[in-house]
Design an enzyme around this catalytic site. Structure first.
Site, PDB file in Angstrom:
ATOM      1  N   HIS A   1       0.817  -1.223   0.000  1.00  0.00           N
ATOM      2  CA  HIS A   1       0.000   0.000   0.000  1.00  0.00           C
ATOM      3  C   HIS A   1       0.852   1.276   0.000  1.00  0.00           C
ATOM      4  CE1 HIS A   1       0.847   1.159   4.162  1.00  0.00           C
ATOM      5  NE2 HIS A   1       1.004  -0.146   4.329  1.00  0.00           N
TER       6      HIS A   1
ATOM      7  N   HIS B   1      12.213  -1.016 -12.659  1.00  0.00           N
ATOM      8  CA  HIS B   1      11.962  -2.456 -12.837  1.00  0.00           C
ATOM      9  C   HIS B   1      12.063  -3.148 -11.482  1.00  0.00           C
ATOM     10  CE1 HIS B   1      13.280  -6.488 -14.896  1.00  0.00           C
ATOM     11  NE2 HIS B   1      12.224  -6.633 -14.138  1.00  0.00           N
TER      12      HIS B   1
HETATM   13  O1  JB2 Z   1      17.516   0.164 -30.061  1.00  0.00           O
HETATM   14  C1  JB2 Z   1      16.815  -0.841 -30.180  1.00  0.00           C
HETATM   15  C2  JB2 Z   1      17.100  -2.075 -29.545  1.00  0.00           C
HETATM   16  N1  JB2 Z   1      18.092  -2.498 -28.727  1.00  0.00           N
HETATM   17  C3  JB2 Z   1      17.835  -3.790 -28.439  1.00  0.00           C
HETATM   18  N2  JB2 Z   1      15.679  -0.792 -30.951  1.00  0.00           N
HETATM   19  C4  JB2 Z   1      14.873  -1.889 -31.103  1.00  0.00           C
HETATM   20  N3  JB2 Z   1      13.796  -1.768 -31.891  1.00  0.00           N
HETATM   21  N4  JB2 Z   1      15.118  -3.062 -30.512  1.00  0.00           N
HETATM   22  C5  JB2 Z   1      16.218  -3.146 -29.751  1.00  0.00           C
HETATM   23  N5  JB2 Z   1      16.712  -4.179 -29.063  1.00  0.00           N
HETATM   24  C6  JB2 Z   1      16.056  -5.504 -29.015  1.00  0.00           C
HETATM   25  O2  JB2 Z   1      15.820  -5.781 -27.657  1.00  0.00           O
HETATM   26  C7  JB2 Z   1      16.907  -6.655 -29.533  1.00  0.00           C
HETATM   27  O3  JB2 Z   1      16.777  -6.823 -30.921  1.00  0.00           O
HETATM   28  C8  JB2 Z   1      16.269  -7.828 -28.787  1.00  0.00           C
HETATM   29  O4  JB2 Z   1      15.134  -8.292 -29.480  1.00  0.00           O
HETATM   30  C9  JB2 Z   1      15.798  -7.195 -27.478  1.00  0.00           C
HETATM   31  C10 JB2 Z   1      16.701  -7.525 -26.297  1.00  0.00           C
HETATM   32  O5  JB2 Z   1      16.478  -8.889 -25.995  1.00  0.00           O
HETATM   33  P1  JB2 Z   1      17.065  -9.595 -24.701  1.00  0.00           P
HETATM   34  O6  JB2 Z   1      16.453 -10.933 -24.624  1.00  0.00           O
HETATM   35  O7  JB2 Z   1      18.546  -9.499 -24.745  1.00  0.00           O
HETATM   36  O8  JB2 Z   1      16.623  -8.647 -23.492  1.00  0.00           O
HETATM   37  P2  JB2 Z   1      15.173  -8.186 -23.066  1.00  0.00           P
HETATM   38  O9  JB2 Z   1      15.252  -6.709 -22.903  1.00  0.00           O
HETATM   39  O10 JB2 Z   1      14.134  -8.707 -23.951  1.00  0.00           O
HETATM   40  O11 JB2 Z   1      14.986  -8.884 -21.638  1.00  0.00           O
HETATM   41  C11 JB2 Z   1      15.809  -8.552 -20.515  1.00  0.00           C
HETATM   42  O12 JB2 Z   1      15.021  -7.877 -19.532  1.00  0.00           O
HETATM   43  C12 JB2 Z   1      13.926  -8.654 -19.041  1.00  0.00           C
HETATM   44  C13 JB2 Z   1      13.122  -7.789 -18.083  1.00  0.00           C
HETATM   45  C14 JB2 Z   1      16.393  -9.842 -19.952  1.00  0.00           C
HETATM   46  O13 JB2 Z   1      17.322  -9.525 -18.943  1.00  0.00           O
HETATM   47  C15 JB2 Z   1      15.286 -10.715 -19.391  1.00  0.00           C
HETATM   48  O14 JB2 Z   1      15.840 -11.876 -18.774  1.00  0.00           O
HETATM   49  C16 JB2 Z   1      14.438  -9.933 -18.387  1.00  0.00           C
HETATM   50  N6  JB2 Z   1      13.358 -10.761 -17.901  1.00  0.00           N
END
Ligand code: JB2
Length: 227
Positions: A151, A160
């Site tokens: 609360h 995050h």
């Molecule tokens: O500048 C960008 C860019 N930088 C990274 N523009 C766009 N359009 N996309 C971008 N990306 C994209 O973010 C990459 O192409 C990739 O698809 C994604 C990063 O994927 P990753 O699996 O490395 O991290 P995440 O951000 O999806 O997940 C993180 O954070 C979550 C909260 C991880 O640490 C997870 O384990 C966590 N649960």
């Protein structure tokens, strides 16, 4: 050719009916795609970095942010920024908002959100999360799986709260702060902007902006910033 108010309303309604576009095509996008699907929302596409894979859980992935303008021109207007990195998520969202995109929320049907809690835009709330009475969750924040926000707590913009965190009442979490998996925060503590806790930290005192902490009770790390 000039457009009338009716034309613009019709275009806006059309945009609202088209599928949601996600920025990001990685792990966080996968979880958010499933949240949006569980809410019955159509998803049009993901936009990833230039080296992104071409598919994310069956959603087509366009590589490169130039696709954002193209999809907006096609009439899409609802956007979710599914990027885990807090500063990058905020920066990409601000760029998209300036180009006329509208942020939507991704909230699990298995989260418990108090009717008196206030949620911003672009928020992700995962399965099993609990947001209690009069808590506030800022724009672009992530409340991850099984996290508890009690609360009157305030979660800052693009912060995050990682899985299984336990935040007691009246806690304040600053903008872009990151609380690692299973962090616990005692009542009334203020965590600064861009601060960070490592997994399993037990936070019993205020944390200044930018400071990194770890341990039980949590202590500043040697390389900590103290801005
Ligand atoms: O500048 C960008 C860019 N930088 C990274 N523009 C766009 N359009 N996309 C971008 N990306 C994209 O973010 C990459 O192409 C990739 O698809 C994604 C990063 O994927 P990753 O699996 O490395 O991290 P995440 O951000 O999806 O997940 C993180 O954070 C979550 C909260 C991880 O640490 C997870 O384990 C966590 N649960």
């Amino acid at each position: 050719m000039s457009t009338t108010l009716d034309d613009r309303a019709a275009a806006s309604n059309a945009g609202a009916k088209l599928g949601i576009v996600l920025i990001g095509a990685g792990g966080h996008a996968k979880v958010c795609i499933e949240l949006l699907r569980a809410a019955g929302e159509p998803i049009a596409a993901c936009i990833g970095a230039p080296d992104a894979k071409r598919d994310c859980l069956g959603v087509p992935v366009h590589a490169g942010d130039e696709h954002l303008a193209r999809l907006r021109a096609l009439g899409h207007e609802r956007l979710f920024v599914a990027i885990g990195d807090n500063a990058r998520r905020e920066r990409l969202a601000e760029g998209a908002l300036a180009k006329g995109w509208r942020l939507v929320n991704a909230i699990s049907p298995h989260a418990l959100v108090s009717p008196t809690a206030r949620l911003g835009l672009g928020v992700a709330i995962m399965a099993g999360a609990v947001i209690n009475a009069d808590a506030r969750v800022g724009d672009l924040a992530i409340i991850n799986t099984l996290a508890g926000v009690d609360h009157d707590a305030t979660i800052g913009r693009a912060a995050h709260v990682a899985p299984r965190c336990a935040l007691a009442g009246n806690v304040t979490v600053g903008a872009r702060a990151f609380l690692g998996v299973g962090s616990a925060v005692v009542p009334g503590v203020r965590i600064g902007d861009d601060a960070m806790s490592y997994a399993g930290s037990v936070i019993t005192r205020d944390i200044p902006n930018g400071m990194r902490v770890a341990g039980v009770p949590a202590r500043p790390l040697k390389d900590a910033k103290t801005s």
